[in-house]
Write a protein that holds these residues in place. Sequence first.
Motif, mmCIF file in Angstrom:
data_model
loop_
_atom_site.group_PDB
_atom_site.id
_atom_site.type_symbol
_atom_site.label_atom_id
_atom_site.label_comp_id
_atom_site.label_asym_id
_atom_site.label_seq_id
_atom_site.Cartn_x
_atom_site.Cartn_y
_atom_site.Cartn_z
ATOM 1 N N ALA A 121 0.829 -1.207 0.000
ATOM 2 C CA ALA A 121 0.000 0.000 0.000
ATOM 3 C C ALA A 121 0.865 1.260 0.000
ATOM 4 N N ARG A 122 2.068 1.154 0.509
ATOM 5 C CA ARG A 122 3.009 2.281 0.537
ATOM 6 C C ARG A 122 3.887 2.321 -0.720
ATOM 7 N N ASP A 123 3.657 1.395 -1.650
ATOM 8 C CA ASP A 123 4.493 1.252 -2.850
ATOM 9 C C ASP A 123 5.931 0.888 -2.489
ATOM 10 N N ARG A 124 6.090 0.208 -1.399
ATOM 11 C CA ARG A 124 7.404 -0.308 -1.003
ATOM 12 C C ARG A 124 7.443 -1.785 -1.397
ATOM 13 N N ASN A 125 7.443 -2.001 -2.701
ATOM 14 C CA ASN A 125 7.307 -3.339 -3.255
ATOM 15 C C ASN A 125 8.471 -4.257 -2.890
ATOM 16 N N LYS A 126 9.683 -3.740 -2.925
ATOM 17 C CA LYS A 126 10.850 -4.582 -2.605
ATOM 18 C C LYS A 126 10.806 -5.051 -1.149
ATOM 19 N N ASP A 127 10.371 -4.176 -0.251
ATOM 20 C CA ASP A 127 10.219 -4.566 1.154
ATOM 21 C C ASP A 127 9.157 -5.664 1.284
ATOM 22 N N ALA A 128 8.059 -5.489 0.546
ATOM 23 C CA ALA A 128 6.990 -6.491 0.577
ATOM 24 C C ALA A 128 7.494 -7.837 0.055
ATOM 25 N N ILE A 129 8.250 -7.797 -1.027
ATOM 26 C CA ILE A 129 8.793 -9.041 -1.599
ATOM 27 C C ILE A 129 9.689 -9.734 -0.588
ATOM 28 N N TYR A 130 10.538 -8.964 0.080
ATOM 29 C CA TYR A 130 11.421 -9.542 1.093
ATOM 30 C C TYR A 130 10.613 -10.184 2.225
ATOM 31 N N LEU A 131 9.637 -9.452 2.743
ATOM 32 C CA LEU A 131 8.818 -9.973 3.846
ATOM 33 C C LEU A 131 8.071 -11.240 3.442
ATOM 34 N N LEU A 132 7.527 -11.239 2.235
ATOM 35 C CA LEU A 132 6.771 -12.417 1.774
ATOM 36 C C LEU A 132 7.682 -13.607 1.529
ATOM 37 N N THR A 133 8.877 -13.353 1.035
ATOM 38 C CA THR A 133 9.855 -14.434 0.864
ATOM 39 C C THR A 133 10.206 -15.035 2.221
ATOM 40 N N GLN A 134 10.388 -14.174 3.223
ATOM 41 C CA GLN A 134 10.670 -14.668 4.577
ATOM 42 C C GLN A 134 9.479 -15.460 5.127
ATOM 43 N N ALA A 135 8.279 -14.999 4.841
ATOM 44 C CA ALA A 135 7.081 -15.700 5.300
ATOM 45 C C ALA A 135 7.000 -17.092 4.686
ATOM 46 N N ILE A 136 7.261 -17.192 3.396
ATOM 47 C CA ILE A 136 7.224 -18.501 2.717
ATOM 48 C C ILE A 136 8.308 -19.411 3.260
ATOM 49 N N ASN A 137 9.507 -18.867 3.456
ATOM 50 C CA ASN A 137 10.594 -19.671 4.031
ATOM 51 C C ASN A 137 10.224 -20.176 5.422
ATOM 52 N N GLY A 138 9.596 -19.314 6.216
ATOM 53 C CA GLY A 138 9.176 -19.715 7.563
ATOM 54 C C GLY A 138 8.135 -20.819 7.528
ATOM 55 N N LEU A 139 7.204 -20.722 6.592
ATOM 56 C CA LEU A 139 6.189 -21.781 6.463
ATOM 57 C C LEU A 139 6.831 -23.106 6.066
ATOM 58 N N LYS A 140 7.785 -23.043 5.149
ATOM 59 C CA LYS A 140 8.467 -24.273 4.723
ATOM 60 C C LYS A 140 9.276 -24.875 5.871
ATOM 61 N N GLN A 141 9.951 -24.022 6.645
ATOM 62 C CA GLN A 141 10.719 -24.497 7.799
ATOM 63 C C GLN A 141 9.812 -25.090 8.877
ATOM 64 N N ALA A 142 8.586 -24.597 8.947
ATOM 65 C CA ALA A 142 7.623 -25.096 9.938
ATOM 66 C C ALA A 142 6.895 -26.341 9.420
ATOM 67 N N ASP A 143 7.318 -26.832 8.259
ATOM 68 C CA ASP A 143 6.722 -28.032 7.655
ATOM 69 C C ASP A 143 5.243 -27.881 7.365
#
Length: 171
Positions: A121-143
């Motif tokens: 919403a703030r047009d901080r797309n790169k920050d959003a991409i980073y956060l979402l990548t971390q979220a996906i990695n966390g989900l994968k690590q949590a099986d």
Amino acid sequence: EFGGGRIFNFYIAYAEYHYYQGKFEDASIAYKNAIEVYEPWIEGLRDIPPGTQGFNSHPEQARIKLEQAYIKLSDSLLKLRKVNEAEYYARQVLKISLSRTGKASLATSNALRQLAIVMLARDRNKDAIYLLTQAINGLKQADIPAESVDLAKTQKTLASALIADNSFHRL
């Protein structure tokens, strides 16, 4: 004695009712009231052993409900275009979930996704991409299984962030 949970449930029901009617101002006020009532009540749960008669919620379940209320509050505020306030509550829930469950968890992933939505919403797309990548990695690590709705939502939000950033070739 256990009235904080009942009052919280009332506010949450009220908030949800208004949220789904598109009355986000009323919903956000109710979510704030719910959080205001529930946080101190949860602190008092530390001394209550699980399974106490007359108490139907484990303290961990109460914390999960609180995190969900923060996410819905942030979402409601974002719909009202109150981006600063939405970001504040998204960051709060991220702090809470990280301290409760660590990086590799569904709760933290949901908090990261909400903060990423605020970043979009703030047009901080790169920050959003980073956060979402971390979220996906966390989900994968949590099986979390590949068929998980939460994983699909996070991947969909990542796709939207990549498109907004003109980085969709990374898909």
